[in-house]
Design an enzyme around this catalytic site. Structure first.
Site, PDB file in Angstrom:
ATOM      1  N   LYS A   1      -2.346  -8.321   3.687  1.00 10.52           N
ATOM      2  CA  LYS A   1      -2.261  -8.724   2.280  1.00 10.52           C
ATOM      3  C   LYS A   1      -1.037  -9.574   1.975  1.00 10.52           C
ATOM      4  CE  LYS A   1       0.932  -6.054  -0.028  1.00 10.52           C
ATOM      5  NZ  LYS A   1       1.690  -5.770   1.167  1.00 10.52           N
TER       6      LYS A   1
ATOM      7  N   LYS B   1      -3.454  -3.608  12.292  1.00 15.51           N
ATOM      8  CA  LYS B   1      -3.268  -3.252  10.886  1.00 15.51           C
ATOM      9  C   LYS B   1      -3.510  -1.763  10.667  1.00 15.51           C
ATOM     10  CE  LYS B   1      -2.915  -3.830   6.402  1.00 15.51           C
ATOM     11  NZ  LYS B   1      -1.611  -4.133   5.777  1.00 15.51           N
TER      12      LYS B   1
ATOM     13  N   LYS C   1       5.772  -9.011   5.947  1.00 18.33           N
ATOM     14  CA  LYS C   1       6.466  -9.387   4.708  1.00 18.33           C
ATOM     15  C   LYS C   1       7.453 -10.515   4.972  1.00 18.33           C
ATOM     16  CE  LYS C   1       5.885  -4.938   2.457  1.00 18.33           C
ATOM     17  NZ  LYS C   1       4.709  -4.655   3.301  1.00 18.33           N
TER      18      LYS C   1
ATOM     19  N   GLY D   1       0.817  -1.212   0.000  1.00 19.57           N
ATOM     20  CA  GLY D   1       0.000   0.000   0.000  1.00 19.57           C
ATOM     21  C   GLY D   1       0.845   1.255   0.000  1.00 19.57           C
ATOM     22  N   ASN D   2       1.996   1.211   0.681  1.00 19.28           N
ATOM     23  CA  ASN D   2       2.861   2.379   0.743  1.00 19.28           C
ATOM     24  C   ASN D   2       3.700   2.546  -0.517  1.00 19.28           C
ATOM     25  OD1 ASN D   2       2.090   3.254   3.333  1.00 19.28           O
ATOM     26  ND2 ASN D   2       3.373   1.697   4.276  1.00 19.28           N
TER      27      ASN D   2
END
Length: 356
Positions: free
Chosen positions: A205, A121, A263, A9-10
């Site tokens: 995600k 989140k 991640k 998203g970033n």
């Protein structure tokens, strides 16, 4: 090669940027430019974050007092369509001979997931600490620091089943570039009687991307963000970049929740479940990460796969695709191997190792 690419998203909306439509269009055009070379040579499935976008939709929903604010599952679906449309548009502009399809994707979660008691989140815009705590008091939010800023945080349960998996497989088999499971997918639960309903949450995600990559039999999982890789001792005077590492070594280190930790967890899960390579790094370096030249590469010991080959995995020479003959370590999510159309049992979260 079959690759699942997870756009952070970033990476799509840089921290601190105004969440204007044109800013997002420009950023997504930049993202498409970075991944189009991979999509032109390989089988590619794209997923993406939605934290800033779903947070903005939540603020817009709350600002109109004539109706109750929309729940996060509906806002997640809206953001999946919004971002998917822009990614699809930009990929089609760069690869006019390829079909691109965006698929709204429901992801099952467990009602017993401990994440519902511990929101973590980040979503929405960044605030100062003072403004974040004021909004938390006024609106009943949970807030937490996210780097130099503060943001709203919501529950982020484990993904345990991709409901549209069979459809994704059909689209991939037809040669389409598939954009799916955006924002971790639309969170849903299934009751004992089989009724499916939405959930107030935003799924991580990266974990959905790992599950998707495993179930599609992908060769590689690329987790693309706005930093150039994984660092040990991040935030210290001497951060140490990690260029290549085994998952069992990576798991020995701690990372910031809500940023690099998911991640790292996703990369380890994918490789431990039999994946051949997981790469973490900057969006602009997507091709170089796949070539092993940039970012952080997570792989099992002994892999000699040619990561730049555009041949299907089952068509490559054995010496290029050979993996060590060992049983894959079971990842910490619910079983993968259920028949696609079998009744799904009541989900049970598998225990996690403390500190992972």
């Amino acid at each position: 090669m079959k690759i699942v690419i997870a756009l952070g998203g970033n990476a799509l909306l840089v921290r601190g940027q105004p969440m204007e439509a044109q800013v997002q269009r420009a950023n997504i055009a930049h993202a498409a430019q970075a991944i189009a070379p991979l999509a032109s040579k390989h089988t590619v499935v794209v997923t993406h974050g939605n934290g800033p976008q779903v947070g903005l939709l939540a603020l817009q929903s709350e600002s109109y007092g004539a109706v109750r604010p929309y729940p996060l599952d509906i806002l997640g679906a809206e953001s999946e369509g919004l971002i998917g449309y822009l990614i699809e548009l930009e990929l089609e502009n760069r690869l006019p001979k390829r079909q691109v399809a965006t698929l709204l994707t429901q992801i099952e979660v467990s009602p017993n997931d401990p994440a519902f008691k511990h929101p973590s989140k980040p979503i929405g815009p960044a605030y100062s600490e003072q403004d974040a705590k004021r909004l938390a008091k006024e609106r009943g939010w949970s807030v937490a620091s996210d780097g130099k800023h503060w943001r709203r945080v919501v529950p982020s349960p484990e993904p345990i089943r991709i409901r549209e998996l069979a459809t994704i497989r059909l689209l991939v088999a037809a040669g389409a570039i598939v954009v799916c499971a955006g924002g971790g997918g639309i969170p849903v639960m299934t009751s004992p009687s089989g009724i499916v309903s939405g959930v107030e949450a935003v799924i991580e995600k990266d974990l959905t991307a790992a599950l998707l990559a495993h179930q599609l039999g992908a060769d590689a999982l690329l987790l693309l963000t706005d930093v150039d890789g994984v660092y040990f001792n991040w935030g210290s005077m001497q951060p140490l970049p990690v260029h290549e590492i085994l998952p069992e070594e990576l798991r020995k280190h701690d990372f910031a929740a809500g940023s690099m930790k998911p991640k790292v967890e996703a990369a380890c899960r994918f490789v431990e479940a039999g994946g051949k390579i997981a790469g973490i790094g900057r969006l602009e370096d997507a091709v170089s990460i796949l070539e092993g030249l940039r970012g952080t590469i997570v792989r099992p010991a002994g892999v000699t796969l040619d990561f730049t080959s555009d041949e299907p995995a089952d068509k490559r020479q054995p010496e290029k695709a050979a993996l060590p003959q060992q049983k894959a370590k079971a990842p910490p999510w619910v079983p993968f191997e259920l028949p696609e159309h079998a009744p799904y049992p009541k989900p049970t979260l598998m225990p996690r190792t403390p500190g992972k």
